[in-house]
Design a protein around this motif. Sequence first.
Motif, mmCIF file in Angstrom:
data_model
loop_
_atom_site.group_PDB
_atom_site.id
_atom_site.type_symbol
_atom_site.label_atom_id
_atom_site.label_comp_id
_atom_site.label_asym_id
_atom_site.label_seq_id
_atom_site.Cartn_x
_atom_site.Cartn_y
_atom_site.Cartn_z
ATOM 1 N N MET A 42 17.418 3.228 -6.960
ATOM 2 C CA MET A 42 16.544 4.068 -6.140
ATOM 3 C C MET A 42 15.375 4.621 -6.961
ATOM 4 N N GLY A 43 15.683 5.084 -8.176
ATOM 5 C CA GLY A 43 14.645 5.655 -9.030
ATOM 6 C C GLY A 43 13.565 4.652 -9.374
ATOM 7 N N PRO A 44 13.929 3.471 -9.918
ATOM 8 C CA PRO A 44 12.909 2.471 -10.224
ATOM 9 C C PRO A 44 12.089 2.043 -9.014
ATOM 10 N N MET A 45 12.736 1.924 -7.844
ATOM 11 C CA MET A 45 11.975 1.534 -6.651
ATOM 12 C C MET A 45 10.962 2.613 -6.284
ATOM 13 N N HIS A 46 11.361 3.869 -6.412
ATOM 14 C CA HIS A 46 10.434 4.964 -6.108
ATOM 15 C C HIS A 46 9.239 4.934 -7.060
ATOM 16 N N VAL A 47 9.504 4.699 -8.334
ATOM 17 C CA VAL A 47 8.419 4.624 -9.319
ATOM 18 C C VAL A 47 7.487 3.466 -8.999
ATOM 19 N N MET A 48 8.054 2.301 -8.661
ATOM 20 C CA MET A 48 7.229 1.140 -8.332
ATOM 21 C C MET A 48 6.342 1.431 -7.118
ATOM 22 N N GLU A 49 6.894 2.116 -6.126
ATOM 23 C CA GLU A 49 6.117 2.416 -4.925
ATOM 24 C C GLU A 49 5.000 3.414 -5.216
ATOM 25 N N MET A 50 5.249 4.356 -6.117
ATOM 26 C CA MET A 50 4.185 5.277 -6.521
ATOM 27 C C MET A 50 3.071 4.521 -7.238
ATOM 28 N N GLU A 51 3.451 3.572 -8.080
ATOM 29 C CA GLU A 51 2.443 2.768 -8.777
ATOM 30 C C GLU A 51 1.694 1.871 -7.795
ATOM 31 N N HIS A 52 2.390 1.372 -6.779
ATOM 32 C CA HIS A 52 1.718 0.592 -5.737
ATOM 33 C C HIS A 52 0.671 1.444 -5.025
ATOM 34 N N GLU A 53 1.010 2.697 -4.767
ATOM 35 C CA GLU A 53 0.076 3.597 -4.081
ATOM 36 C C GLU A 53 -1.181 3.810 -4.925
ATOM 37 N N THR A 54 -0.996 3.986 -6.226
ATOM 38 C CA THR A 54 -2.141 4.141 -7.128
ATOM 39 C C THR A 54 -3.005 2.888 -7.110
ATOM 40 N N LEU A 55 -2.360 1.733 -7.157
ATOM 41 C CA LEU A 55 -3.089 0.467 -7.131
ATOM 42 C C LEU A 55 -3.841 0.302 -5.816
ATOM 43 N N GLY A 56 -3.208 0.691 -4.709
ATOM 44 C CA GLY A 56 -3.870 0.607 -3.414
ATOM 45 C C GLY A 56 -5.138 1.442 -3.371
ATOM 46 N N GLY A 57 -5.104 2.613 -3.997
ATOM 47 C CA GLY A 57 -6.290 3.457 -4.052
ATOM 48 C C GLY A 57 -7.414 2.804 -4.840
ATOM 49 N N MET A 58 -7.068 2.124 -5.928
ATOM 50 C CA MET A 58 -8.096 1.445 -6.720
ATOM 51 C C MET A 58 -8.669 0.246 -5.973
ATOM 52 N N LEU A 59 -7.843 -0.450 -5.206
ATOM 53 C CA LEU A 59 -8.355 -1.552 -4.393
ATOM 54 C C LEU A 59 -9.341 -1.043 -3.346
ATOM 55 N N ARG A 60 -9.040 0.108 -2.771
ATOM 56 C CA ARG A 60 -9.975 0.693 -1.798
ATOM 57 C C ARG A 60 -11.285 1.071 -2.476
ATOM 58 N N GLU A 61 -11.204 1.521 -3.725
ATOM 59 C CA GLU A 61 -12.417 1.862 -4.470
ATOM 60 C C GLU A 61 -13.268 0.616 -4.716
ATOM 61 N N VAL A 62 -12.629 -0.502 -5.043
ATOM 62 C CA VAL A 62 -13.368 -1.755 -5.243
ATOM 63 C C VAL A 62 -14.062 -2.170 -3.951
ATOM 64 N N ARG A 63 -13.354 -2.067 -2.844
ATOM 65 C CA ARG A 63 -13.955 -2.433 -1.551
ATOM 66 C C ARG A 63 -15.151 -1.534 -1.250
ATOM 67 N N SER A 64 -15.042 -0.259 -1.572
ATOM 68 C CA SER A 64 -16.149 0.665 -1.335
ATOM 69 C C SER A 64 -17.338 0.347 -2.239
ATOM 70 N N LEU A 65 -17.075 0.106 -3.519
ATOM 71 C CA LEU A 65 -18.150 -0.179 -4.474
ATOM 72 C C LEU A 65 -18.908 -1.455 -4.117
ATOM 73 N N THR A 66 -18.204 -2.422 -3.551
ATOM 74 C CA THR A 66 -18.835 -3.699 -3.201
ATOM 75 C C THR A 66 -19.337 -3.730 -1.760
ATOM 76 N N ASN A 67 -19.263 -2.567 -1.087
ATOM 77 C CA ASN A 67 -19.700 -2.493 0.314
ATOM 78 C C ASN A 67 -18.985 -3.550 1.149
ATOM 79 N N ASP A 68 -17.651 -3.527 1.074
ATOM 80 C CA ASP A 68 -16.813 -4.498 1.787
ATOM 81 C C ASP A 68 -17.138 -5.930 1.366
ATOM 82 N N PHE A 69 -17.406 -6.107 0.071
ATOM 83 C CA PHE A 69 -17.674 -7.423 -0.516
ATOM 84 C C PHE A 69 -18.907 -8.084 0.107
#
Length: 223
Positions: free
Chosen positions: A154-181
Amino acid sequence: MSITSDTTVGALATLHPLATRVFARHGIDYCCGGGQSLSAVCDERGLDLTGVLAEIEAALAERTVEEVHWGERPLSELIDHILVTYHEPLREELPRIEEMVRKVHAVHGDKDRPCFDGLLRTFLAIKADIEQHLPKEEQILFPTIKAGQGAMAMGPMHVMEMEHETLGGMLREVRSLTNDFTLPEGACNTWRALWAALEDLETSLHEHIHLENNVLHPRAREQ
């Protein structure tokens, strides 16, 4: 399962994998944002709900091959699929994209310094996060699940999901910086290839994280 405005995008992606093509087309995050309803996502992104529903129905009507429903396959098979389809290609693709990001930054950075500085910084953070994230799954989480002891992770899965959330935020930043590519007029071939590679990376990571957050982890917790 009937599709309504209240259906979550994560459930749609799990039960109807072809719907993810529509999500990718509109930049809809169905992995970390999988708990949102289709209606809420459309409101957030300014999309026409009726039109998106029609696109999903059309995609499902065009099935040419049998969909793989990973919610019904053995967990060991799902893990092997994740490793071969996502982990291994990432190790090849990330250095290639970094080379393009650095080249476009060096050649075109003066045209839009905030955009290209931000893109270089964000992509390097994405690459670093993924490179430290994958071994945790491969060496700790996946072997535990394959051994039938997912409930003990349970602990490792929770950590992985938190890291996924951080990664998702950075992907949204890339989409914003590129004006939706969106490419500017006169963009060189490397610039075009970079935007295409970044969009493909986003699509692949959304699929990857969706399978872990919304399929693998919930099933593993019940082991």
